[in-house]
Design an enzyme around this catalytic site. Structure first.
Site, PDB file in Angstrom:
ATOM      1  N   HIS A 101      39.965  42.806  34.991  1.00 41.98           N
ATOM      2  CA  HIS A 101      40.166  43.806  36.054  1.00 41.98           C
ATOM      3  C   HIS A 101      40.151  45.198  35.427  1.00 41.98           C
ATOM      4  CE1 HIS A 101      41.602  41.414  39.650  1.00 41.98           C
ATOM      5  NE2 HIS A 101      41.337  40.493  38.747  1.00 41.98           N
ATOM      6  N   GLY A 102      40.098  46.207  36.299  1.00 45.31           N
ATOM      7  CA  GLY A 102      40.185  47.585  35.815  1.00 45.31           C
ATOM      8  C   GLY A 102      39.077  47.910  34.826  1.00 45.31           C
ATOM      9  N   ASP A 120      40.242  40.251  46.944  1.00 46.25           N
ATOM     10  CA  ASP A 120      40.722  40.855  45.696  1.00 46.25           C
ATOM     11  C   ASP A 120      42.225  41.155  45.820  1.00 46.25           C
ATOM     12  OD1 ASP A 120      40.490  42.061  43.163  1.00 46.25           O
ATOM     13  OD2 ASP A 120      40.102  44.040  44.036  1.00 46.25           O
ATOM     14  N   HIS A 121      43.011  40.683  44.891  1.00 43.19           N
ATOM     15  CA  HIS A 121      44.461  40.926  44.867  1.00 43.19           C
ATOM     16  C   HIS A 121      45.177  40.562  46.163  1.00 43.19           C
ATOM     17  CE1 HIS A 121      44.574  42.844  40.918  1.00 43.19           C
ATOM     18  NE2 HIS A 121      43.476  43.484  41.270  1.00 43.19           N
ATOM     19  N   SER A 151      36.193  49.649  35.214  1.00 41.72           N
ATOM     20  CA  SER A 151      35.534  50.960  35.256  1.00 41.72           C
ATOM     21  C   SER A 151      36.103  51.811  34.136  1.00 41.72           C
ATOM     22  CB  SER A 151      35.824  51.661  36.591  1.00 41.72           C
ATOM     23  OG  SER A 151      35.318  50.927  37.665  1.00 41.72           O
ATOM     24  N   HIS A 193      43.759  49.705  36.499  1.00 47.24           N
ATOM     25  CA  HIS A 193      42.969  50.115  37.655  1.00 47.24           C
ATOM     26  C   HIS A 193      42.840  51.636  37.726  1.00 47.24           C
ATOM     27  CE1 HIS A 193      44.411  46.066  39.153  1.00 47.24           C
ATOM     28  NE2 HIS A 193      43.095  45.977  39.265  1.00 47.24           N
ATOM     29  N   GLY A 194      41.728  52.104  38.269  1.00 51.35           N
ATOM     30  CA  GLY A 194      41.542  53.539  38.499  1.00 51.35           C
ATOM     31  C   GLY A 194      40.930  54.249  37.305  1.00 51.35           C
ATOM     32  N   ASP A 230      35.489  48.721  40.707  1.00 50.58           N
ATOM     33  CA  ASP A 230      35.662  49.460  41.957  1.00 50.58           C
ATOM     34  C   ASP A 230      35.512  50.966  41.720  1.00 50.58           C
ATOM     35  OD1 ASP A 230      36.258  50.437  44.435  1.00 50.58           O
ATOM     36  OD2 ASP A 230      38.244  49.565  44.599  1.00 50.58           O
ATOM     37  N   THR A 231      36.341  51.516  40.832  1.00 49.93           N
ATOM     38  CA  THR A 231      36.391  52.973  40.626  1.00 49.93           C
ATOM     39  C   THR A 231      35.017  53.597  40.345  1.00 49.93           C
ATOM     40  OG1 THR A 231      38.678  52.835  39.924  1.00 49.93           O
ATOM     41  CG2 THR A 231      37.467  54.763  39.187  1.00 49.93           C
TER      42      THR A 231
HETATM   43  P1  13P Z   1      38.573  49.528  38.697  1.00 42.61           P
HETATM   44  O1  13P Z   1      38.745  50.245  39.989  1.00 42.61           O
HETATM   45  O2  13P Z   1      39.368  50.116  37.599  1.00 42.61           O
HETATM   46  O3  13P Z   1      37.133  49.302  38.391  1.00 42.61           O
HETATM   47  O4  13P Z   1      39.233  48.060  38.906  1.00 42.61           O
HETATM   48  C1  13P Z   1      38.692  47.200  39.849  1.00 42.61           C
HETATM   49  C2  13P Z   1      39.500  45.961  39.984  1.00 42.61           C
HETATM   50  O5  13P Z   1      40.082  45.457  39.061  1.00 42.61           O
HETATM   51  C3  13P Z   1      39.558  45.363  41.312  1.00 42.61           C
HETATM   52  O6  13P Z   1      40.383  44.237  41.348  1.00 42.61           O
HETATM   53  O1  G3H Z   2      42.279  46.482  42.311  1.00 41.95           O
HETATM   54  C1  G3H Z   2      42.238  47.318  43.163  1.00 41.95           C
HETATM   55  C2  G3H Z   2      40.945  47.690  43.805  1.00 41.95           C
HETATM   56  O2  G3H Z   2      40.390  48.804  43.140  1.00 41.95           O
HETATM   57  C3  G3H Z   2      41.138  47.919  45.267  1.00 41.95           C
HETATM   58  O3  G3H Z   2      41.844  49.068  45.527  1.00 41.95           O
HETATM   59  O4  G3H Z   2      43.641  48.512  47.150  1.00 41.95           O
HETATM   60  O5  G3H Z   2      42.663  50.828  47.008  1.00 41.95           O
HETATM   61  O6  G3H Z   2      41.338  48.953  47.980  1.00 41.95           O
HETATM   62  P1  G3H Z   2      42.419  49.349  47.013  1.00 41.95           P
HETATM   63 ZN    ZN Z   3      42.055  44.359  40.047  1.00 41.22          ZN
END
Ligand code: 13P
Ligand code: G3H
Ligand code: ZN
Length: 284
Positions: free
Chosen positions: A208-209, A82-83, A211, A180-181, A232-233
């Site tokens: 992405h993002g 991821d990224h 959550s 994100h977040g 992720d969040t």
């Molecule tokens: P969130 O943490 O906002 O769910 O985003 C996840 C994400 O885009 C990981 O690449």
């Molecule tokens: O896009 C970002 C993901 O939520 C991963 O976050 O770099 O803190 O692991 P992180």
């Molecule tokens: Zn992302």
């Protein structure tokens, strides 16, 4: 089963109008939660690890844990970076056993992003590994964002067409209003822009993002052509809040299994909910 390329999962999802959940992992319990949820829902799934997760757990632990999970699972699983921000990081992941990588060149001018992404696609394709690219900056969901800011940060549909054509990526992450977040307010997605991107690009689209994006907006995004959705969040919240509750209720508890077991269960439940929302239940 061994890992499958992410491309196979998202192409099927794109055709059948659902999205594959791509869930971030950082430790054994979260890997187990992702796979338990996918098994329970009979859903294909993407386990993804960020560079931060790789730094925290170690790349061989990430690959080792997820490989064992995939071998024991009956559902198709892809392991995705991821990224990824450098060519070297992508090569290292491919070499260590990832079936998919993201090269995030979104901070570079278009030509540089294309050149970097193309380089990753060339080496990944040679060994059957999928690649996700990113165009536009995924941030800035403030309500008062100006039209000029929108145009500067959000994905330009015309550039998206050129980017996909030039790079040959298997999936494209777009900036249409998510971040994100944790969100401060309710994110507003630019569906007109998404529609225009999908009209010009046949590559599966990644959100992405995701959550904290309202369910209705997620359904609309899938309806318009999003085929991979990153979460992720929401996992962090479910996992850590469950662990916190146990510790607060039982301040003398010292057995990590009694703390992390319920946290794993809470993560499994939220991932199952997301899989159902994405329409990927029963698609394995
Ligand atoms: P969130 O943490 O906002 O769910 O985003 C996840 C994400 O885009 C990981 O690449
Ligand atoms: O896009 C970002 C993901 O939520 C991963 O976050 O770099 O803190 O692991 P992180
Ligand atoms: Zn992302």
């Amino acid at each position: 089963m061994s890992f499958v390329p992410m491309k196979e999962l998202v192409q099927k999802a794109q055709k059948e109008k659902y999205a594959v959940g791509a869930f971030n992992c950082n430790n054994m319990e979260i890997v187990q939660a992702i796979v338990a949820a996918a098994e329970a829902e009979k859903a294909p799934v993407i386990i993804q690890a960020s560079q931060g997760a790789i730094k925290y757990a170690g790349i061989s632990y990430i690959v080792g844990l997820t490989r064992i999970a995939a071998e024991q699972a009956s559902v198709p699983i892809a392991l995705h970076l991821d990224h990824g921000t450098s060519f070297e990081q992508c090569v290292q992941c491919i070499h260590t056993g990832f079936s998919s990588v993201m090269i995030d060149g979104s901070k570079y001018p278009l030509a540089e992003n294309i050149a970097l992404t193309k380089k990753v696609v060339e080496i990944a394709r040679a060994v059957g590994v999928s690649v996700e690219g990113e165009l536009g900056k995924i941030s800035g969901t403030e309500d008062d964002i100006t039209v000029a800011e929108r145009d500067a940060f959000f994905t330009d549909p015309e550039e998206a067409a050129l980017f996909c054509q030039e790079t040959g990526v298997d999936a494209l992450a777009v900036a249409i209003g998510t971040a994100h977040g944790q969100y401060k307010g309710v994110p507003k997605l630019d569906f007109a822009r998404l529609e225009e991107i999908v009209r010009r690009v046949s590559t599966p689209i990644v959100l992405h993002g995701s959550s904290g994006v309202p369910d209705e907006a997620i359904r609309e995004a899938i309806n318009l052509g999003v085929a991979k959705i990153n979460i992720d969040t929401n996992i962090r919240e479910a996992f850590t809040n469950a662990a916190r509750r146990i510790i607060e209720d039982n301040p003398r508890e010292i057995d990590p299994r009694k703390v992390l077991g319920p946290a794993r269960e809470a993560a499994t439940q939220i991932i199952r909910e997301k899989i159902r929302l994405f329409g990927s239940s029963g698609k394995a």
